[in-house]
Design a protein around this motif. Structure first.
Motif, PDB file in Angstrom:
ATOM      1  N   LYS A 109      11.536   1.034  67.754  1.00  0.00           N
ATOM      2  CA  LYS A 109      10.434   0.632  68.710  1.00  0.00           C
ATOM      3  C   LYS A 109       9.021   0.955  68.168  1.00  0.00           C
ATOM      4  CE  LYS A 109      13.184   0.561  72.820  1.00  0.00           C
ATOM      5  NZ  LYS A 109      13.865   1.342  74.094  1.00  0.00           N
ATOM      6  N   LYS A 129       8.351  -1.288  65.137  1.00  0.00           N
ATOM      7  CA  LYS A 129       7.822  -2.610  65.752  1.00  0.00           C
ATOM      8  C   LYS A 129       6.201  -2.532  66.295  1.00  0.00           C
ATOM      9  CE  LYS A 129       8.224  -6.331  68.857  1.00  0.00           C
ATOM     10  NZ  LYS A 129       8.967  -7.088  69.971  1.00  0.00           N
ATOM     11  N   SER A 130       5.823  -1.307  66.718  1.00  0.00           N
ATOM     12  CA  SER A 130       4.678  -1.217  67.385  1.00  0.00           C
ATOM     13  C   SER A 130       3.844  -1.099  66.150  1.00  0.00           C
ATOM     14  CB  SER A 130       4.394   0.007  68.311  1.00  0.00           C
ATOM     15  OG  SER A 130       5.287   0.118  69.483  1.00  0.00           O
ATOM     16  N   ALA A 138       7.080  -3.426  71.973  1.00  0.00           N
ATOM     17  CA  ALA A 138       8.271  -2.804  71.360  1.00  0.00           C
ATOM     18  C   ALA A 138       9.351  -2.935  72.537  1.00  0.00           C
ATOM     19  CB  ALA A 138       8.009  -1.429  71.087  1.00  0.00           C
ATOM     20  N   ASN A 139       9.137  -2.664  73.661  1.00  0.00           N
ATOM     21  CA  ASN A 139       9.863  -2.791  74.911  1.00  0.00           C
ATOM     22  C   ASN A 139       9.280  -3.639  76.029  1.00  0.00           C
ATOM     23  OD1 ASN A 139      11.558  -2.268  77.302  1.00  0.00           O
ATOM     24  ND2 ASN A 139      12.302  -0.245  76.111  1.00  0.00           N
ATOM     25  N   MET A 158       2.706  -0.049  77.102  1.00  0.00           N
ATOM     26  CA  MET A 158       4.016   0.596  77.658  1.00  0.00           C
ATOM     27  C   MET A 158       3.167   1.945  78.204  1.00  0.00           C
ATOM     28  SD  MET A 158       6.795  -0.041  74.806  1.00  0.00           S
ATOM     29  CE  MET A 158       5.902   0.564  73.507  1.00  0.00           C
ATOM     30  N   VAL A 196       9.948  -1.935  79.743  1.00  0.00           N
ATOM     31  CA  VAL A 196       8.870  -0.881  79.857  1.00  0.00           C
ATOM     32  C   VAL A 196       7.855  -1.369  80.215  1.00  0.00           C
ATOM     33  CG1 VAL A 196       7.672   1.190  78.918  1.00  0.00           C
ATOM     34  CG2 VAL A 196      10.278   0.799  78.755  1.00  0.00           C
ATOM     35  N   THR A 197       7.368  -2.241  79.614  1.00  0.00           N
ATOM     36  CA  THR A 197       5.787  -2.981  79.953  1.00  0.00           C
ATOM     37  C   THR A 197       5.834  -3.559  81.261  1.00  0.00           C
ATOM     38  OG1 THR A 197       5.343  -3.169  77.642  1.00  0.00           O
ATOM     39  CG2 THR A 197       4.079  -4.561  79.045  1.00  0.00           C
TER      40      THR A 197
END
Length: 235
Positions: free
Chosen positions: A2, A5-6, A131-132, A109, A135-136
């Motif tokens: 994650k 990716k960010s 990334a998630n 996030m 969560v966002t």
């Protein structure tokens, strides 16, 4: 992964910010603005609405929303790329919206706002790049007021076989070549097309809306399923 990716996405958007609007218009065949208009039409806007536009990028939706409210309302555009925000800042100044719109660099996030703050929270073409995504969505839900509305405009995948084949050809091969030919950024636009292919489909995204606690979840597919608008209400 994650975190990787960010970092990857941040690097990409920092680089493509100057050409992003031009390429967005070319890649979407000029339709992305009409998609935003359709999404805005689904918003339960009031003249004094307090709005958060997450992953606001170069600010097109931030500006469009600010133009729909009065001086008692406000739109906050948040993005993690200062290069994208620099373009958005120019648009806000161009349309003289400084009193109704502001920009903030931040993480989708980990939204830097109190609970139950906004009447409407939007995200346009950004959820597939975080990334998630879950969560966002949870963070967007958290900062919504009870009765507030979450709106997501995102690329999607057509399901009709013939249209799907054309879509695969266009996004899988033509778009990266356009990125290489027009702005010498094939690698970056290959990522952006891959992110569309790899993101959840419209039904899965609707399920995620329910999962975070949203009610009255609704989705509207546009351009033969190439994009979709999802909305939900915080109870």
């Amino acid at each position: 992964m994650k975190k990787n990716k960010s970092t990857q996405v941040h690097t990409i958007f920092q680089k493509i910010a100057p050409s992003y609007d031009k390429m967005n218009t070319i890649i979407s065949l000029g339709t992305h603005q009409s998609w935003r208009k359709q999404a805005t039409a689904l918003a339960k806007l009031r003249p004094n609405s307090n709005i958060l536009d997450v992953c606001c990028g170069t600010g097109d939706w931030t500006v469009a929303l600010a133009q729909q409210i009065n001086h008692k309302g406000h739109v906050t555009g948040l993005d993690f790329s200062d290069s994208m925000l620099a373009v958005a800042k120019e648009k806000i100044a161009k349309y003289q919206l400084d009193e109704k719109a502001s920009l903030l660099q931040g993480d989708a996030m980990q939204l830097p706002f109190d609970d139950n703050k906004f009447d409407i929270v939007t995200i346009g073409f950004g959820l597939r790049n975080v990334a998630n995504a879950l969560v966002t969505l949870q963070e967007m839900f958290r900062v919504l007021k009870p009765g507030g509305q979450l709106i997501c405009l995102e690329t999607s995948q057509p399901t009709a076989p013939v249209i799907r084949q054309g879509w695969e050809l266009y996004f899988g091969h033509i778009v990266p070549l356009l990125g290489k030919t027009l702005v010498n950024e094939k690698k970056e636009y290959t990522y952006l097309t891959d992110s569309t292919h790899n993101f959840v489909n419209y039904k899965q995204l609707a399920s995620m809306f329910w999962q975070v606690g949203l009610k009255h979840v609704y989705y509207h597919r546009i351009m033969f399923g190439a994009a979709a608008i999802h909305t939900g209400i915080k109870p």
